[in-house]
Design a protein around this motif. Structure first.
Motif, mmCIF file in Angstrom:
data_model
loop_
_atom_site.group_PDB
_atom_site.id
_atom_site.type_symbol
_atom_site.label_atom_id
_atom_site.label_comp_id
_atom_site.label_asym_id
_atom_site.label_seq_id
_atom_site.Cartn_x
_atom_site.Cartn_y
_atom_site.Cartn_z
ATOM 1 N N THR A 121 50.808 -116.484 -25.732
ATOM 2 C CA THR A 121 52.020 -115.971 -26.371
ATOM 3 C C THR A 121 51.756 -115.776 -27.862
ATOM 4 N N GLY A 122 52.657 -115.042 -28.512
ATOM 5 C CA GLY A 122 52.520 -114.842 -29.945
ATOM 6 C C GLY A 122 53.620 -113.969 -30.492
ATOM 7 N N VAL A 123 53.586 -113.769 -31.801
ATOM 8 C CA VAL A 123 54.602 -112.997 -32.505
ATOM 9 C C VAL A 123 54.051 -111.619 -32.860
ATOM 10 N N VAL A 124 54.871 -110.608 -32.700
ATOM 11 C CA VAL A 124 54.492 -109.242 -33.053
ATOM 12 C C VAL A 124 54.495 -109.112 -34.570
ATOM 13 N N ASP A 125 53.419 -108.599 -35.117
ATOM 14 C CA ASP A 125 53.323 -108.412 -36.564
ATOM 15 C C ASP A 125 54.181 -107.233 -37.008
ATOM 16 N N PRO A 166 73.934 -103.745 -43.505
ATOM 17 C CA PRO A 166 73.308 -104.522 -42.425
ATOM 18 C C PRO A 166 72.506 -105.700 -42.960
ATOM 19 N N ALA A 167 72.502 -106.782 -42.214
ATOM 20 C CA ALA A 167 71.688 -107.942 -42.575
ATOM 21 C C ALA A 167 70.213 -107.596 -42.416
ATOM 22 N N ASN A 168 69.378 -108.337 -43.096
ATOM 23 C CA ASN A 168 67.942 -108.085 -43.014
ATOM 24 C C ASN A 168 67.316 -108.874 -41.872
ATOM 25 N N ALA A 169 66.430 -108.221 -41.112
ATOM 26 C CA ALA A 169 65.586 -108.887 -40.109
ATOM 27 C C ALA A 169 66.387 -109.857 -39.242
ATOM 28 N N THR A 170 67.220 -109.325 -38.353
ATOM 29 C CA THR A 170 68.064 -110.174 -37.517
ATOM 30 C C THR A 170 67.303 -110.789 -36.351
ATOM 31 N N HIS A 171 66.153 -110.224 -35.978
ATOM 32 C CA HIS A 171 65.415 -110.699 -34.808
ATOM 33 C C HIS A 171 63.935 -110.946 -35.122
ATOM 34 N N ARG A 172 63.394 -111.931 -34.453
ATOM 35 C CA ARG A 172 61.952 -112.094 -34.376
ATOM 36 C C ARG A 172 61.513 -111.584 -33.012
ATOM 37 N N VAL A 173 60.338 -110.932 -32.931
ATOM 38 C CA VAL A 173 59.860 -110.340 -31.685
ATOM 39 C C VAL A 173 58.580 -111.048 -31.261
ATOM 40 N N GLN A 176 66.435 -112.223 -24.592
ATOM 41 C CA GLN A 176 67.005 -112.348 -25.926
ATOM 42 C C GLN A 176 67.688 -113.697 -26.068
ATOM 43 N N SER A 177 67.432 -114.384 -27.170
ATOM 44 C CA SER A 177 68.110 -115.641 -27.466
ATOM 45 C C SER A 177 68.574 -115.623 -28.915
ATOM 46 N N HIS A 178 69.418 -116.569 -29.290
ATOM 47 C CA HIS A 178 70.006 -116.575 -30.625
ATOM 48 C C HIS A 178 69.843 -117.937 -31.285
ATOM 49 N N LYS A 179 69.995 -117.945 -32.614
ATOM 50 C CA LYS A 179 69.873 -119.162 -33.415
ATOM 51 C C LYS A 179 68.543 -119.860 -33.127
ATOM 52 N N LYS A 231 67.583 -117.075 -36.749
ATOM 53 C CA LYS A 231 67.570 -115.680 -36.342
ATOM 54 C C LYS A 231 67.519 -115.568 -34.823
ATOM 55 N N SER A 232 67.881 -114.396 -34.324
ATOM 56 C CA SER A 232 67.772 -114.138 -32.888
ATOM 57 C C SER A 232 66.315 -113.866 -32.525
ATOM 58 N N ASP A 233 66.013 -113.949 -31.233
ATOM 59 C CA ASP A 233 64.634 -113.850 -30.781
ATOM 60 C C ASP A 233 64.557 -112.926 -29.567
ATOM 61 N N LEU A 234 63.611 -112.001 -29.595
ATOM 62 C CA LEU A 234 63.319 -111.130 -28.452
ATOM 63 C C LEU A 234 61.927 -111.470 -27.952
ATOM 64 N N PHE A 235 61.829 -111.770 -26.654
ATOM 65 C CA PHE A 235 60.556 -112.168 -26.062
ATOM 66 C C PHE A 235 60.239 -111.225 -24.904
ATOM 67 N N PHE A 236 59.098 -110.513 -25.004
ATOM 68 C CA PHE A 236 58.721 -109.515 -24.018
ATOM 69 C C PHE A 236 57.579 -110.043 -23.149
ATOM 70 N N VAL A 237 57.785 -109.986 -21.825
ATOM 71 C CA VAL A 237 56.755 -110.389 -20.869
ATOM 72 C C VAL A 237 55.936 -109.161 -20.520
ATOM 73 N N CYS A 238 54.639 -109.200 -20.831
ATOM 74 C CA CYS A 238 53.776 -108.037 -20.669
ATOM 75 C C CYS A 238 52.674 -108.316 -19.644
ATOM 76 N N MET A 239 52.365 -107.326 -18.845
ATOM 77 C CA MET A 239 51.257 -107.431 -17.898
ATOM 78 C C MET A 239 50.039 -106.725 -18.468
ATOM 79 N N LEU A 240 48.880 -107.393 -18.399
ATOM 80 C CA LEU A 240 47.639 -106.820 -18.901
ATOM 81 C C LEU A 240 46.547 -106.925 -17.851
ATOM 82 N N GLN A 241 45.645 -105.975 -17.911
ATOM 83 C CA GLN A 241 44.470 -105.974 -17.033
ATOM 84 C C GLN A 241 43.258 -106.428 -17.838
ATOM 85 N N PRO A 242 42.544 -107.469 -17.377
ATOM 86 C CA PRO A 242 41.383 -107.942 -18.141
ATOM 87 C C PRO A 242 40.231 -106.953 -18.087
ATOM 88 N N LEU A 243 39.575 -106.780 -19.223
ATOM 89 C CA LEU A 243 38.388 -105.931 -19.300
ATOM 90 C C LEU A 243 37.123 -106.767 -19.430
#
Length: 322
Positions: free
Chosen positions: A184-188, A144-151, A219-222, A227-239
């Motif tokens: 927005t940001g990248v998952v470590d 398998p290729a290494n690290a095919t996606h950024r999250v 999901q998007s590519h190139k 690399k491919s890209d996965l982008f997750f839309v998250c809902m948060l409640q402010p504290l």
């Protein structure tokens, strides 16, 4: 079968060159070598020392005559290895110095024993090591290729007044556009999606928040570095409410009525942002249900992981069962 050879320390002469025309074989910099023998089998093996059939090894300052004598002594030996659970082999390495000619002889004998092939190509590099691999069978390479996606994540933070937390960025494609967007940001590496969303909101705006649901993903590519890209839309409640924006990356931050955010020409003019806006609106009105993180473990590992699922689903044997 996979045989991984990992070197994290300088165990050969500092002047050794990698795959030179001489008998020198290994680099003095940290290197990982991987040998694969069975199709479709790949395992992650961690090792840190060289473990030869003989514990004694030559100093890098040994004379050519001594090296030749040592090589002849080792000619009928191979690198000591342990079988793993995946049909592979682990070669462990120590910090003891080893003459390049001796190591080359041992490696050739070992490869001959494992599959009669010698040769590696670059697989990937990390700050602390370089990974090279060798596919041993005479079939198509299926390593398998290494690290095919950024999250990445986008944080939809909405308060009790239906105001959303938005920012303007100092850099990137949104710089100077006047567009208000979700944080927005990248998952470590090693970070859960839910934790990444909370962290990014805190870093960019200073607002403490609680993860609620994962609403959608794209999901998007190139993309970055091809690399491919996965982008997750998250809902948060402010504290918390007060904003302390990050000066280095953020130009401005504020709480904005959701309708005002959604009405921006940039949002309405792009399919992806308009879809995300519609999903967020439906969620606020109770017409949409996202996915909540449920802690789980598997039979293969005791590590806690998260399964994102609808919260009203009950599993057999759960505490919610009647």
């Amino acid at each position: 079968m996979i045989i991984k050879f990992i070197c994290r320390s300088t165990f050969l002469s500092p002047r050794t060159s990698f795959f030179s025309s001489k008998r020198h074989f290994f680099s003095c910099r940290p290197v990982k070598l991987s040998f694969c023998q069975n199709q479709g089998k790949l395992t992650k093996i961690r090792c840190g020392i060289i473990n030869l059939n003989t514990r004694s090894s030559m100093s890098c300052s040994a004379t050519p005559a001594m090296a030749k004598e040592k090589e002849m002594e080792q000619v009928d030996k191979i690198l000591a290895a342990k079988e793993d659970d995946y049909g592979g082999v682990t070669v462990e390495m120590t910090n003891e110095p080893l003459d390049p000619s001796v190591f080359a002889s041992l490696l050739r004998a070992s490869l001959s024993h494992w599959r009669q092939q010698e040769g590696f190509y670059y697989h990937h590099a990390e700050p602390k090591y370089l990974m090279l691999v060798s596919w041993l069978p005479g079939t198509a390479n299926t390593i398998p290729a290494n690290a095919t996606h950024r999250v990445g994540i986008g944080a939809f933070v909405v308060n009790e007044r239906n105001e959303v937390l938005v920012v303007q960025e100092k850099s990137g494609r949104f710089r100077g556009t006047g567009v208000w967007k979700f944080p927005t940001g990248v998952v470590d590496e090693g970070e859960d999606i839910s934790d990444a969303a909370v962290r990014e909101v805190k870093e960019e705006t200073g607002v403490n928040a609680k993860f609620v649901e994962l609403l959608a993903f794209r999901q998007s590519h190139k993309s970055f570095f091809d690399k491919s890209d996965l982008f997750f839309v998250c809902m948060l409640q402010p504290l918390s409410h007060d904003i302390q924006m990050q000066e280095r990356e953020i130009e401005a931050a504020q709480w904005m009525p959701f309708e005002q955010y959604a009405a921006q020409p940039f949002v309405q003019g792009h399919d992806l942002l308009r879809y995300i806006s519609d999903i967020c609106s439906a969620k606020m009105e109770g017409r949409y249900t996202g996915f909540s993180p449920v802690p789980t473990v598997t039979g293969f590992s005791a590590k806690k992981t998260y399964l994102y699922m609808h919260g009203n689903v009950r599993t057999t044997g759960s505490s919610n069962d009647p």
